[in-house]
Structures are given as structure tokens and as C-alpha cells.
Motif scaffolding. Structure first.
Motif, PDB file in Angstrom:
ATOM      1  N   LEU A 193       0.837  -1.206   0.000  1.00  0.00           N
ATOM      2  CA  LEU A 193       0.000   0.000   0.000  1.00  0.00           C
ATOM      3  C   LEU A 193       0.870   1.253   0.000  1.00  0.00           C
ATOM      4  N   ALA A 194       1.934   1.226   0.803  1.00  0.00           N
ATOM      5  CA  ALA A 194       2.841   2.379   0.844  1.00  0.00           C
ATOM      6  C   ALA A 194       3.517   2.587  -0.499  1.00  0.00           C
TER       7      ALA A 194
ATOM      8  N   TRP B 147       1.525  10.682   9.208  1.00  0.00           N
ATOM      9  CA  TRP B 147       1.105   9.758  10.267  1.00  0.00           C
ATOM     10  C   TRP B 147      -0.397   9.579  10.124  1.00  0.00           C
ATOM     11  N   SER B 148      -0.829   8.381   9.830  1.00  0.00           N
ATOM     12  CA  SER B 148      -0.057   7.163   9.681  1.00  0.00           C
ATOM     13  C   SER B 148      -0.538   6.439   8.430  1.00  0.00           C
ATOM     14  N   LEU B 149       0.156   5.354   8.065  1.00  0.00           N
ATOM     15  CA  LEU B 149      -0.266   4.588   6.891  1.00  0.00           C
ATOM     16  C   LEU B 149      -1.669   4.024   7.109  1.00  0.00           C
ATOM     17  N   THR B 150      -1.876   3.362   8.249  1.00  0.00           N
ATOM     18  CA  THR B 150      -3.201   2.839   8.604  1.00  0.00           C
ATOM     19  C   THR B 150      -3.578   3.358   9.980  1.00  0.00           C
TER      20      THR B 150
ATOM     21  N   GLY C 105       3.675   5.923  -3.808  1.00  0.00           N
ATOM     22  CA  GLY C 105       4.839   6.560  -4.412  1.00  0.00           C
ATOM     23  C   GLY C 105       5.839   7.071  -3.405  1.00  0.00           C
ATOM     24  N   VAL C 106       5.673   6.707  -2.109  1.00  0.00           N
ATOM     25  CA  VAL C 106       6.604   7.191  -1.089  1.00  0.00           C
ATOM     26  C   VAL C 106       7.939   6.468  -1.211  1.00  0.00           C
TER      27      VAL C 106
ATOM     28  N   PRO D 150      -9.228   2.740   1.781  1.00  0.00           N
ATOM     29  CA  PRO D 150      -8.579   4.017   1.501  1.00  0.00           C
ATOM     30  C   PRO D 150      -9.468   5.206   1.840  1.00  0.00           C
ATOM     31  N   THR D 151      -8.869   6.241   2.404  1.00  0.00           N
ATOM     32  CA  THR D 151      -9.548   7.515   2.599  1.00  0.00           C
ATOM     33  C   THR D 151      -9.306   8.388   1.368  1.00  0.00           C
TER      34      THR D 151
END
Length: 474
Positions: A118-119, A388-391, A123-124, A420-421
Motif C-alpha cells: 500500500l505504501a 502519520w499514519s499509513l493505517t 509513491g513514497v 482508503p480515505t
């Protein structure tokens, strides 16, 4: 409504922090400069520091191609299946502020491959987490091979996904056997902490790691004072131990993993910021390679909602995105030779429900990064940003505050689905295009008389807002 016991504890902690600050500020931070260099102050011909007349288009720069984009989490908050530690004990006895049982959190311990995916999809290029001492060394002198295999694979997968690991060595959690000895009251804890840190740095050296020693020392002290609890003498001893341990760790990491950047991220604390800095930051400014800032809440005379942090109702706080601009400039003025990295920034919602004012996580993300771009245009050397944060995860006693780019309903969804938000496509777009859209106007307008820079902002000379906003009036 804060109960009498809670108020008494808060007063005791604030008193302790004041005393601690007095000690920390007496000698002065060793590497704080008196003034910023010309590059930081360039163009600051008016009090706004934006280099243009009021009403002129504000200066906004794109993020450089080598900018560090990241997501953050921590081991205890997300891993689940957690071994004996100070925090598993705090949860079990429902120490101060604990409302929800820990359960298995969001089960990052077993779902990390998909979460790393997911990260990567965002594109991080930075993934921040913590290597938990309680998991690695559940008994003194015994290192758990399963825990090491897990962390080895975690670091390997982060790098294989094209991301750089940012590893925190202490995110407020230590093993149960350390708690049994008195935690940071016991001088042996410093030596044991450094022994564990040296082992981990040796294990992951040469892999591009960005090292964080202690996460938010001021909040570490605060939470330990309320949860153990500690008296003033114990708090002072812990503060001294953190200072000495960080300084020793900084030197050790540079010996073992030459060239790896090292820091301790500082929590920004509005009216209490001088106390927060005095917890550790002021005493180690000569032993950090970048200024790591965690910014969540600001305050101005039109927005004093940060007071809700006292009751733990974080979702009731109205964000102040422009405060980040002032915070970045102020820290850069203090330490002009060091780059700045925003290690944490995000917004909680109440159990995943939309805010009543309609302000979304995507709005929050765009607004804050707009002001980062404004700060960079005014000479601040910002090198990275972590959301902050991934999930969603366990927020130190509660699953109610939701910070995740991907929301997870721990209490009602046994499948722990990552949903996803609206900030997911927003963050992906910002990274891909190296900034907010041209001509972007922040959804939340700047307030008047900001705590972050009262001299400028209370005189009506806040940073020049976009043309769509009227000038603030005192």
C-alpha cells in the motif's frame, strides 16, 4: 469535563516539566544560532517573511526530485501479538487514558507485506516504523529468533519496494523485565538500551537507514509520569537518562553505520513548546543530523481548540495548517545549518466519521503541504515529510482517534480491512506532481495572532494569504 484526579495529575506533570525545562534552559542549547543565515531570511523585506507586498501572489516552490516522501507507524501501535512490556501492562491495568483493550491491533506483524505494498502504491520512498526492544529481547540476554526474522524481512521488503527504512529505536515501549527493574530509574537501563541499539544498528547498517533514537521525548516523559506513575525525582532522572543515552547512541551509530543520518524527533507543543524542547531537544542539538519535527496542532486567537488534547478528544481540535509554516521557519532560524524533516503530521477523525465542518484528510494533507512549500520558498531547507499514519492503529489506549491514510475498524471488523480515505489519491498526486496544484488555495484560511509566531502575526502581518483570502484583521 476533566475529573479532579486527572487535573491533579496534569498539574503535577506540568510542574515537573517546568522544573525540567528550567534545568534544560539554564545552560542553553549548545548549537542554537542567534540568527538565520541570509538564505533563510532572503526576501524577508516585510514582517510576513514572504518577500512580497500584501496581495501579491505568494511564493510557492515545487518539492525537489530527491525529496523524501514517507509514511509512519510504530511497532507497538500496529503490530499486534505484542510481548510483555510496559505498555501491555498499562493496557492490562487500564492506566491513565486507556479505554480500549489492545487485542491484536491492526495486525501489522502478519500483514506487513501487503501494507508495504500500500505504501509503495502511494509513491513514497521512506517507510518509518520502530524495532521493538520488547520483541527483540523479551528476556535479558535472550534475543528472539522469530522476532529477528520478522524485522529482517520487514527491512528487506521496505528496501525491495524502493523505500528507505526510517527506524525508531524507542517509541515509548520497553520490555517487561526492564519495567520490573524500575525502568529508567535504574542506571542499568541506559547500558542495556545502548547494548540493544548497538546490536540493531550492526544488523541493519549499510542499508540506507535513517535512525531515530527516542520518539518525542517530551511525550515519553509525560506518558510515563501518568502511567507508571513517576514522581518529580524519577522524571528528572529519566530526562537525564534519555539525554545521556541519545548522545551516546548518536556517536555509536556514526561509528557503526557511517554516513547514516541520526536524530530524535521533537513534538511541537504550541504554548508548551519551550517545555517540550527542554525535555531532550535543547540538550542534543549538537548530536542530531537533521531537525525532526512532529506537527499536529497549532493555536491562534481565533482557534484555541488545541485545549481538547487535555481530554484526549483529539478529533475536536481544528487544524492550523499555517502554523506549520511558522514552526518550520522558527526551528530553521534556531539551527540554520541543519535540514528539517517533518517526521509526523496527520489529523485524527472520530472513529472514522467525517468531521462536522466537512474538512477531510485530503484537505488537511494539501493545506499543510501548501504551507511547507511556502516555507521552502522562504528559505527553509525541508528535506522530507512523513504522513502519520499509513493505517489507523492503537493510539495509546484507544482505537477511537483515526489517523490512517487507510482506515481500519479494529473494534468491529474482524477482517481488519484497509479501506482508503480520500487522502490516498491526494497524497499520490502530490508526490507525483511534486506539490499541490498550481494556484492552490488552502481550504482552511489562516487565523489571526498565531502562537507559533506572535510577534509577526498578532500585528496583522501573517504570511501573505492567497489572493482569494482577505487580509486578516486584528
Amino acid at each position: 469535563m476533566i475529573g479532579r484526579t486527572r487535573r491533579s495529575r496534569l498539574a503535577r506533570v506540568l510542574t515537573a516539566l517546568v522544573l525540567s525545562a528550567a534545568t534544560g534552559l539554564a545552560s542553553g542549547p549548545p548549537a542554537i544560532a542567534a540568527a538565520a543565515p541570509a538564505s533563510v531570511l532572503a526576501g524577508a523585506s516585510n514582517a510576513s517573511g514572504t518577500g512580497g507586498a500584501r496581495g501579491a501572489p505568494p511564493k510557492v516552490v515545487r518539492f525537489p526530485e530527491n525529496f523524501l516522501w514517507g509514511v509512519s507507524t510504530s511497532g507497538f501501535q500496529g503490530e499486534g501479538s505484542f510481548p510483555d512490556s510496559n505498555w501491555t501492562r498499562y493496557v492490562e491495568r487500564k492506566a491513565n487514558g486507556v479505554k480500549d483493550p489492545y487485542g491484536n491491533s491492526v495486525d501489522f506483524r502478519h500483514r506487513y507485506p501487503s501494507d508495504i505494498g500500500l505504501a509503495k502504491g502511494l509513491g513514497v520512498n521512506v517507510f518509518r516504523t520502530s524495532i521493538e526492544w520488547a520483541r527483540v529481547e523479551p528476556r535479558r540476554g535472550h534475543r528472539d529468533p522469530d522476532a529477528l526474522a520478522y524485522y529482517d524481512d520487514l527491512v528487506r521488503r521496505i528496501r525491495a519496494a524502493g523505500m528507505r527504512p526510517m527506524l525508531t529505536l524507542d517509541h515509548w515501549v520497553y520490555p517487561g523485565w526492564v519495567a520490573d527493574r524500575g525502568a529508567w530509574d535504574d542506571p542499568r537501563t541506559q547500558a542495556d538500551w545502548l547494548r540493544n541499539a548497538r546490536f540493531l544498528v550492526n544488523r541493519y547498517k549499510g542499508q540506507g537507514v535513517i535512525w531515530i533514537t527516542f520518539n518525542e521525548a517530551s511525550q515519553y516523559l509525560y506518558r510515563e509520569t501518568l502511567s507508571r506513575p513517576m514522581n518529580l525525582g524519577q522524571l528528572a532522572a529519566m530526562r537525564t537518562a534519555l539525554r545521556r543515552t541519545h548522545r551516546a547512541a548518536y556517536d555509536m551509530i556514526h561509528r557503526v553505520d557511517p554516513g547514516a543520518p541520526v536524530s530524535t524527533n521533537v513534538a511541537y507543543g504550541t504554548v508548551l513548546n519551550a517545555l517540550f524542547d527542554a525535555a531532550l531537544f535543547n540538550d542534543v542539538t549538537d548530536k542530531i543530523d537533521f531537525i525532526g519535527i512532529d506537527y499536529y496542532y497549532g493555536a491562534n486567537l481565533e482557534n484555541l481548540s488545541a485545549a481538547h488534547a487535555i481530554s484526549g478528544e483529539l478529533w475536536r481540535i481544528d487544524p492550523e495548517p499555517e502554523g506549520l509554516y511558522h514552526v518550520l521557519k522558527n526551528y530553521q532560524r534556531r539551527l540554520p545549518k541543519l535540514p528539517v524533516y517533518i517526521v509526523e503530521n496527520g489529523m485524527p477523525t472520530d472513529d472514522g466519521r467525517p468531521r462536522a465542518d466537512g474538512y477531510t484528510r485530503a484537505d488537511h494533507l494539501r493545506d499543510h503541504l501548501y504551507w511547507v512549500q511556502r516555507a521552502m520558498a522562504d528559505g527553509v531547507n525541508v528535506i522530507g515529510y512523513n504522513h502519520w499514519s499509513l493505517t489507523d492503529n492503537y493510539e495509546w489506549g484507544s482505537y477511537r482517534p483515526r489517523f490512517g491514510l487507510y482506515t481500519v475498524d479494529v473494534r468491529t471488523d474482524p477482517a481488519l480491512r484497509r479501506r482508503p480515505t480520500d487522502a490516498v489519491p491526494a497524497y499520490r498526486s502530490i508526490i507525483a506532481t511534486r506539490g499541490v496544484p498550481p494556484g492552490y488555495v488552502p481550504k482552511r484560511k489562516p487565523g489571526w495572532c498565531s502562537i507559533e509566531d506572535p510577534i509577526a502575526t498578532c500585528l496583522g502581518t501573517t504570511p501573505t494569504p492567497p489572493a482569494d483570502y482577505p487580509a486578516p484583521t486584528p
